[in-house]
Design an enzyme around this catalytic site. Sequence first.
Site, PDB file in Angstrom:
ATOM      1  CG  ASP A  73      -1.821  -1.154   1.343  1.00 19.54           C
ATOM      2  OD1 ASP A  73      -2.920  -1.097   0.786  1.00 19.54           O
ATOM      3  OD2 ASP A  73      -1.447  -2.149   2.010  1.00 19.54           O
ATOM      4  NE  ARG A  81       1.123  -0.268   4.422  1.00 24.37           N
ATOM      5  CZ  ARG A  81       0.288   0.416   5.180  1.00 24.37           C
ATOM      6  NH1 ARG A  81       0.737   1.407   5.929  1.00 24.37           N
ATOM      7  NH2 ARG A  81      -0.997   0.127   5.209  1.00 24.37           N
ATOM      8  NE  ARG A 141      -6.247   5.186   3.223  1.00 23.92           N
ATOM      9  CZ  ARG A 141      -6.833   4.004   3.462  1.00 23.92           C
ATOM     10  NH1 ARG A 141      -7.765   3.892   4.407  1.00 23.92           N
ATOM     11  NH2 ARG A 141      -6.510   2.959   2.738  1.00 23.92           N
ATOM     12  CG  HIS A 184      -9.023  -1.251   9.348  1.00 24.39           C
ATOM     13  ND1 HIS A 184      -9.341  -0.192   8.526  1.00 24.39           N
ATOM     14  CD2 HIS A 184      -7.918  -1.833   8.804  1.00 24.39           C
ATOM     15  CE1 HIS A 184      -8.453  -0.128   7.541  1.00 24.39           C
ATOM     16  NE2 HIS A 184      -7.593  -1.115   7.678  1.00 24.39           N
ATOM     17  CG  ASP A 256      -9.501  -3.834   2.502  1.00 25.86           C
ATOM     18  OD1 ASP A 256      -8.302  -4.088   2.723  1.00 25.86           O
ATOM     19  OD2 ASP A 256     -10.016  -2.740   2.786  1.00 25.86           O
TER      20      ASP A 256
END
Length: 499
Positions: A73, A81, A141, A184, A256
């Site tokens: 990502d 990352r 984002r 999440h 995901d």
Amino acid sequence: MIGSSTGPLTPSRVLIVDLPGPDLTPDQGRLLRQSGFGGVCLFARNFSTEKRTARLVSDIRDALGPHALIATDQEGGAVLRRLDVPMPPSPLALGVLDSEDAAREAGRIAARGLLDLGINWNFAPCLDVNVNTANPVIGERSFGHDPETVARLGVAWALGSEEAGVMASVKHFPGHGDTSQDSHLTLPTVDKPRSELERTEWLPFRRAVQAGVGSVMTAHILYPALDPDAPATLSPAVLSGLLRLDWGYDGVIVTDATDMHAIADRYPAGAAAPLALSAGADTVLSCGHGDMETHTDHRQALLSALREGRLSEARVHGACARLDRAVNRFPGVPAPYTADQRSLDTAQVQRWAEQALTWVGIPPRLDPALPLLLIAPISAPVGGPYGDSLSGAHLATLLKEIYPHLHTVLHDDHDPTAALSLLDRFPGIPVLLATTGRWSLTELPRFLASRLRKEQRSALHLVLWNADQAAELKLPSLISHGFRPANLQALAQALMALR
């Protein structure tokens, strides 16, 4: 090719798995080799030195073969990352610039920093439309709140990445922008009529489909207008119906991560994997965060579903065929990131950081020869897709170079005692009040901003992550749209101009 559409059926080819650390151990290598997974997703814990990470990618390819997809990502901004290469700006910063050329080049820059290591798949960009300011996980984002802007810039970013040799994955289909919950942690619902979804959430994704972007990542969200029972990741109506049949998409559909609570709490032990494949996904992202048994669970769930007739061999072969086409298009042959190109990209990222800086209100004059106060959090909590943040100590060190007479208090976001003591010790002295976190503001910065307004003291709010916080504190503000080195350098230059 192992697991190809014409070869023997290898259902674990449809799994993209994660690894615990920066090296591939012999046991992990054997598991990859024996299981025949389709690839690996790398997280921050897997990146170390350039040489070591390149060896990790090479070891993964040795274990999985030339068909391996190596993903990560590298969105830009706070979601990065690999940190030892030029860092693309946040999508929202690109939204401020509103330039398709800049967005396309940002996608290329992200790709160059990945293909250098042999990484051929980037789970980016987000095409979520940021229509809900209470959204806990999208925010910066997203390229913005206007669907057309998100479509123009997001598709340009994705195409830039793919031009540079790294497959993009537009996410989170069919849209994570209008929820106040984080998938999440729980299963959100976007309960909007289909007509509104078509105007807003779906518009950027439809443009990406029309542009032929290589892959689409699903959202773990319920959309009752399409399917009242299954989240999009597991919904035939969303994946096979809307995306494949209605829109004619023939690229890779990737889920995901199935460890996210929206899925794992309801479909434990890999049970979501065959459901996602049956719904129309081509590959399932299995994340164990160090627990390799998670991947074995997913593999066993697929084998059981095939054996029991809950998943067809034809569906697995179709998924593997799409993965074959993706690897052929994006083989992941490392392309050296030359020093000259890195220098050019670093300079470009710096220019964007300076151009994206946003002033709100009239800033005070800050004289470096006089005292100045800084009140900032010790640190900012991270979670979800975020791995790092800006520490108050680092910010104070940066500002001390500009303002030698800076007096600093770092707080824990709850106890105002030290900050109030500083204000009392230096009455009338200008204040820099910094917010460095992504999540909702605590009462402490609200309380301090209220006191500064009441005293009519010269103050400047440094908004170093979440741009929405500028409106909340109602002070003159400088919004950096991020805390990466380019953002902080741009911030310093802007503050020096206030002398």
